[in-house]
Structures are given as C-alpha cells and as structure tokens.
Design an enzyme around this catalytic site. Structure first.
Site, PDB file in Angstrom:
ATOM      1  N   HIS A  62       0.889  -1.172   0.000  1.00 14.50           N
ATOM      2  CA  HIS A  62       0.000   0.000   0.000  1.00 14.50           C
ATOM      3  C   HIS A  62       0.925   1.221   0.000  1.00 14.50           C
ATOM      4  O   HIS A  62       1.557   1.500   1.017  1.00 14.50           O
ATOM      5  CB  HIS A  62      -0.864   0.027   1.260  1.00 14.50           C
ATOM      6  CG  HIS A  62      -1.705  -1.203   1.439  1.00 14.50           C
ATOM      7  ND1 HIS A  62      -3.012  -1.285   1.031  1.00 14.50           N
ATOM      8  CD2 HIS A  62      -1.418  -2.407   1.991  1.00 14.50           C
ATOM      9  CE1 HIS A  62      -3.507  -2.485   1.323  1.00 14.50           C
ATOM     10  NE2 HIS A  62      -2.551  -3.181   1.915  1.00 14.50           N
ATOM     11  N   PHE A  63       1.020   1.889  -1.145  1.00 16.83           N
ATOM     12  CA  PHE A  63       1.932   3.037  -1.228  1.00 16.83           C
ATOM     13  C   PHE A  63       1.203   4.388  -1.125  1.00 16.83           C
ATOM     14  O   PHE A  63       1.808   5.437  -1.306  1.00 16.83           O
ATOM     15  CB  PHE A  63       2.795   2.948  -2.491  1.00 16.83           C
ATOM     16  CG  PHE A  63       3.963   1.969  -2.367  1.00 16.83           C
ATOM     17  CD1 PHE A  63       4.349   1.440  -1.136  1.00 16.83           C
ATOM     18  CD2 PHE A  63       4.686   1.588  -3.489  1.00 16.83           C
ATOM     19  CE1 PHE A  63       5.424   0.550  -1.027  1.00 16.83           C
ATOM     20  CE2 PHE A  63       5.766   0.692  -3.386  1.00 16.83           C
ATOM     21  CZ  PHE A  63       6.132   0.180  -2.159  1.00 16.83           C
ATOM     22  N   ASN A  94      -6.804   0.566  -2.199  1.00 22.28           N
ATOM     23  CA  ASN A  94      -7.471   1.366  -1.162  1.00 22.28           C
ATOM     24  C   ASN A  94      -6.795   2.705  -0.950  1.00 22.28           C
ATOM     25  O   ASN A  94      -6.489   3.106   0.167  1.00 22.28           O
ATOM     26  CB  ASN A  94      -7.571   0.584   0.158  1.00 22.28           C
ATOM     27  CG  ASN A  94      -6.221   0.154   0.704  1.00 22.28           C
ATOM     28  OD1 ASN A  94      -5.269   0.006  -0.056  1.00 22.28           O
ATOM     29  ND2 ASN A  94      -6.138  -0.040   2.003  1.00 22.28           N
ATOM     30  N   HIS A 176      -8.904 -10.241   0.610  1.00 23.52           N
ATOM     31  CA  HIS A 176      -8.639  -9.998   2.028  1.00 23.52           C
ATOM     32  C   HIS A 176      -9.744 -10.758   2.741  1.00 23.52           C
ATOM     33  O   HIS A 176     -10.904 -10.320   2.769  1.00 23.52           O
ATOM     34  CB  HIS A 176      -8.700  -8.505   2.345  1.00 23.52           C
ATOM     35  CG  HIS A 176      -8.476  -8.212   3.798  1.00 23.52           C
ATOM     36  ND1 HIS A 176      -7.456  -7.416   4.236  1.00 23.52           N
ATOM     37  CD2 HIS A 176      -9.131  -8.630   4.912  1.00 23.52           C
ATOM     38  CE1 HIS A 176      -7.494  -7.344   5.569  1.00 23.52           C
ATOM     39  NE2 HIS A 176      -8.510  -8.080   5.993  1.00 23.52           N
ATOM     40  N   HIS A 230      -2.360 -12.619   2.603  1.00 25.50           N
ATOM     41  CA  HIS A 230      -1.969 -12.666   4.023  1.00 25.50           C
ATOM     42  C   HIS A 230      -2.730 -13.678   4.883  1.00 25.50           C
ATOM     43  O   HIS A 230      -3.475 -13.300   5.796  1.00 25.50           O
ATOM     44  CB  HIS A 230      -2.005 -11.293   4.681  1.00 25.50           C
ATOM     45  CG  HIS A 230      -3.185 -10.409   4.342  1.00 25.50           C
ATOM     46  ND1 HIS A 230      -4.471 -10.870   4.301  1.00 25.50           N
ATOM     47  CD2 HIS A 230      -3.245  -9.083   4.046  1.00 25.50           C
ATOM     48  CE1 HIS A 230      -5.269  -9.861   3.999  1.00 25.50           C
ATOM     49  NE2 HIS A 230      -4.546  -8.779   3.834  1.00 25.50           N
ATOM     50  N   ASP A 301       2.661  -6.725   2.543  1.00 30.01           N
ATOM     51  CA  ASP A 301       1.516  -5.919   2.967  1.00 30.01           C
ATOM     52  C   ASP A 301       2.008  -4.605   3.603  1.00 30.01           C
ATOM     53  O   ASP A 301       1.449  -4.141   4.602  1.00 30.01           O
ATOM     54  CB  ASP A 301       0.627  -6.703   3.941  1.00 30.01           C
ATOM     55  CG  ASP A 301      -0.729  -6.034   4.142  1.00 30.01           C
ATOM     56  OD1 ASP A 301      -1.044  -5.091   3.401  1.00 30.01           O
ATOM     57  OD2 ASP A 301      -1.464  -6.464   5.051  1.00 30.01           O
ATOM     58  N   HIS A 305       1.580   3.754   8.416  1.00 32.44           N
ATOM     59  CA  HIS A 305       0.847   4.825   9.105  1.00 32.44           C
ATOM     60  C   HIS A 305       1.888   5.526   9.977  1.00 32.44           C
ATOM     61  O   HIS A 305       2.829   4.875  10.451  1.00 32.44           O
ATOM     62  CB  HIS A 305      -0.262   4.259   9.993  1.00 32.44           C
ATOM     63  CG  HIS A 305      -1.305   3.485   9.246  1.00 32.44           C
ATOM     64  ND1 HIS A 305      -2.299   4.078   8.515  1.00 32.44           N
ATOM     65  CD2 HIS A 305      -1.486   2.145   9.100  1.00 32.44           C
ATOM     66  CE1 HIS A 305      -3.068   3.153   7.959  1.00 32.44           C
ATOM     67  NE2 HIS A 305      -2.587   1.968   8.292  1.00 32.44           N
TER      68      HIS A 305
HETATM   69  O1  DOR Z   1      -3.429  -3.789   8.229  1.00 27.79           O
HETATM   70  C1  DOR Z   1      -3.804  -3.490   7.113  1.00 27.79           C
HETATM   71  N1  DOR Z   1      -3.528  -2.284   6.588  1.00 27.79           N
HETATM   72  N2  DOR Z   1      -4.538  -4.356   6.416  1.00 27.79           N
HETATM   73  C2  DOR Z   1      -5.150  -4.023   5.277  1.00 27.79           C
HETATM   74  O2  DOR Z   1      -5.871  -4.816   4.724  1.00 27.79           O
HETATM   75  C3  DOR Z   1      -5.013  -2.655   4.738  1.00 27.79           C
HETATM   76  C4  DOR Z   1      -3.788  -2.009   5.237  1.00 27.79           C
HETATM   77  C5  DOR Z   1      -3.746  -0.532   4.983  1.00 27.79           C
HETATM   78  O3  DOR Z   1      -3.975  -0.119   3.840  1.00 27.79           O
HETATM   79  O4  DOR Z   1      -3.470   0.217   5.907  1.00 27.79           O
END
Ligand code: DOR
Length: 438
Positions: A62-63, A94, A176, A230, A301, A305
């Site tokens: 997720h970039f 997402n 997922h 995952h 994955d 954050h």
């Molecule tokens: O822990 C997660 N973070 N699981 C996910 O499915 C999405 C990801 C995110 O985009 O932060």
C-alpha cells in the site's frame, strides 16, 4: 557495449545452484552469464563474491498515492522497496480515490511512471457496483476484494455480490479474507476494551477462516483463479492443506511469520494490522505451510501509518515492511530454517508465476535485469531511524539481520548502490501473460 556488468558474484540460478562469475546486461535484460566476461560496459560493479539474487517481487503493498501521501507515496515507497532489494511491486486499490475505475487506474500508472524507481503493477478494487467493469480495466494484475473492512472504505461483504464477482470474468481475484459480520459481532463483544491486544480478539481466527472458506467455495464453484492474501491462522492453513485446488494460490506476510500477541506488550499499537497478528502456534503453522507449499510466496503488505497516527484510538491498521522482508527471510535461511531454493520461490519466482509477470523472477539469460546483491556475512540491526519509508519505523526495530541488499538493479540500471538511491532511474510497468481460467 553492455550497459551494466557485475563482476565476481555468486549468481543464484533458478534451480538455486550457484555459479561464480560475471553477469552482463543490455537493453534492460540479462544478456550473458559466464565465469568471466571481459567486455566494456557503461557501468562495472565489483561484487566481491557476494550473492546475486533475482530482485524480490512484493505482490502486496500500500503506497498511499493518491490521497494519503503524508504516509507514503509511489516515489518514497518504491525507494524503500529498492533499498529492501524489491524490484517489482503490486499495489493495492485502497487509495483515495480508490482504484475502482479505469480513470483511477490510469492516474496511478501515470504517477508511477513519473515517480516509481522500481517496476510497478496495480490491482483494481471490487465494489458492489463495478462488477461489470472489473474484467476490462487494464493493465491490472488482478481484482482485489476486501471481504472484511480495513483501511479505506472498500468492502464487499454480501454473499450475492461476491457471487457475481466470482461468476463474472476470468481474472485473478485476490481476497482480504476476514468475514465482516463476524468482526462486527466481536467488536460489540469487546467494545469496552482499548488495549492494543483487543484488536486480535475483535478479529479472531474464526472470522478469517469463515471468509477463506467462502472464497474457496466460490472459487471452486466458478473455477475462478483465486489468491488468498496474508493467510494468518493455523485454521486456514489446515483448510488449505486439505483442500487447495491447483488454481488457488496463497501468501504469508513476515508480520504473521515473525510477530505474535507477545509483541503487543513490547510494541503496542504499532503492530496492529488486518488480519491481526496471532499466536506463536500460528507463526509455526505458517512456516510449515510455506515449507510444504501450502503457501506459495511472501508479500509484505507494506501498510505505513505515522507513529503519531498509531497513538490514536482506534489505531490505524498496518505496518511498513518492504525494507525488511528479504533480510528477515535470508536471516532464516542462514539459520537453517529454509533452503535457498525456497527463498527464490517465496521472494520472486512463485509470485512472478502466479501473476504471470513477463520476464520476471529469475536470474537467467533473456530475463529482465532486475537483480539484488546481498551481503550474507554482515549482520546489522534494523532501526527505525534507518528506514527510508516516509513513516520511518519498522516493527522489526532492534532485530539483528543479515542479507541486507548492497546493490539493487532495475531494468539493467543501478537504482540502489548500497548507500543511496540513484537519481533518475525509473521502473517500468509490469506486463502480464494471459492466463487461462483455472
Ligand atoms: O493492516 C492493514 N492495513 N490491512 C489491510 O488490509 C489494509 C492495510 C492498509 O492499507 O493500511
């Protein structure tokens, strides 16, 4: 003239045998591998006998671009990936806006062409209302379905919508797999808890097993290519060991292999993710499943954050991972936990095969010159402050690891030289082989 010549390396071939010699690249490809290549090249690197591996492929990251660039963007995420020996990534939908239309996919591809220093591919996201377009959006590595809600608002949790997605088209569906109703039930049960470990109780193994069972059922009914992202529980491993059709693949994430509930005590909300980290027994079951091929490969994955965001409640789910996955696995190889042939499959070849990535995943003449040279004799401790990801932390802070990349090559050009990211190098869009259904 060759564009790049790497001399004196221990080259790991697709069958995991090692030849000592030189490797020459031209036009983005590996042109020659030989005991000694005496030729002119635009750049010559002396490898000092280090181990040369195929560039790692990270099939789940997720970039955050567009929409959440304060956490990461395609430039920073891909630089961190290059630093971790990853030369190709598949990125999740997402973002904001989510990648659920051709316009959003085109926008991401254009952004990656400008900013990504490694090769890139993107998933398109399924919703209850875009089913009829999922097969057409291109180029894409597959369709992502969030069966349980996670970061962002993509969610398909009604059985009839899932049924329509599996029944329509042929493309790979990556799930997922956590059951949303099950999560909501448990969330209500534990509504008064505010400790990080409650996250694993709110999203227990039962919820993952329920969704994985349903995804398998639908995949079998429609003979639809399915990838289970995952896998985190021993229960899912047992299910897959009993019943994994040949058109189904599944992956593990280092967080679920190396971390468990005891990490909440040490690390708190940093290690909150979806699906959550579990117990030591689950770590062991996932390793066993990788070893006997029930799980096919490893993805990070990578889901950054900021540490500030992680201090809020509820804390956002996800941890960064692209800089540490290859050293973590190579450290286990050095400790005798797996073979070099397994490392090749888990980190490169099997993901290339599963997603039909043309020219990727092997160090062999004619393949793309995506390479990583690693130092397996030197041990270095992973540290938050050393990380290149924008959020500057790692759940593996403090771990002594070996196998850190000292050179990463993308399309025949050095992108990471052991110290820094070279300016001006850009990755290329991944190309996908057509794959028949089932
Ligand atoms: O822990 C997660 N973070 N699981 C996910 O499915 C999405 C990801 C995110 O985009 O932060």
């Amino acid at each position: 003239m060759f564009t790049l010549l790497i001399r004196n390396c221990r080259i790991v071939q697709p069958d995991a045998s090692i030849i000592e010699g030189d490797i020459a690249c031209r036009d983005g490809r590996i042109e020659r591998i030989a005991p000694a290549i005496d030729a002119a090249a635009g750049e010559t690197v002396e490898a000092q006998g280090r181990l040369l591996l195929p560039g790692a492929i990270d099939p789940q990251v997720h970039f955050r671009e567009p929409g959440h660039e304060h956490k990461e963007d395609l430039a920073s995420g891909s630089r961190a990936a290059a630093r971790g020996g990853i030369t190709s990534f598949l990125e999740m939908p997402n973002t904001m806006p989510p990648t659920i239309t051709q316009a959003a996919l085109d926008d991401k591809l254009a952004r990656a062409a400008r900013g990504s220093v490694v090769n890139y591919g993107f998933f398109v996201g399924a919703t209850a209302t875009n089913v009829d377009t999922l097969e057409q959006m291109a180029p894409a590595c597959g369709i992502k379905v969030f069966m349980g809600a996670s970061t962002g608002d993509l969610l398909v949790d009604r059985r009839e919508d899932l049924e329509r997605i599996f029944a329509t088209g042929h493309r790979l569906i990556a799930v997922h797999a956590e059951d949303q109703a099950c999560i909501e039930q448990h969330r209500a049960l534990f509504a008064d808890r505010r400790d990080p470990a409650s996250h694993s109780d709110i999203r227990p193994a039962e919820c993952a097993l329920k969704a994985t069972t349903l995804a398998l059922e639908l995949s079998k009914r429609y003979r639809r290519r399915l990838h289970i992202l995952h896998v985190s529980t021993k229960e899912e491993v047992a299910l897959l060991r009993r019943d994994k059709p040949p058109w189904v693949t599944a992956e593990a994430v280092p967080n679920h292999l190396f971390l468990n509930r005891s990490d909440y005590e040490r690390q708190g909300a940093r290690v909150i993710m979806n699906p959550p980290i579990r117990d030591h027994e689950d770590n062991e079951a996932l390793w066993a499943a990788l070893q006997d091929g029930v799980l096919d490969f490893i993805a990070t994955d990578h889901a950054p954050h900021t540490l500030e965001e992680k201090q809020g409640w509820p804390a956002p789910s996800g941890m960064p991972g692209v800089e540490t996955s290859l050293p973590l696995i190579l450290t286990e190889w050095r400790a005798g936990r797996c073979t070099l042939a397994q490392v090749l499959r888990w980190m490169s070849a099997s993901a290339a095969d599963a997603y039909g990535l043309i020219g990727k995943g092997r160090v062999a003449e004619g393949f793309d010159a995506d390479l990583t040279l690693v130092d397996i004799d030197h041990i270095r401790v992973a540290r938050d402050a050393d990380m290149m990801t924008k959020v500057r932390w790692t759940p593996f802070d403090g771990r002594a690891l070996t196998g850190w990349p000292v050179l990463t090559v993308v399309a025949g050009r050095v992108v990471f030289d052991g110290e820094q990211i070279r300016p001006g190098v850009r990755g290329l869009p991944l190309r996908y082989a057509p794959r028949p259904n089932g």
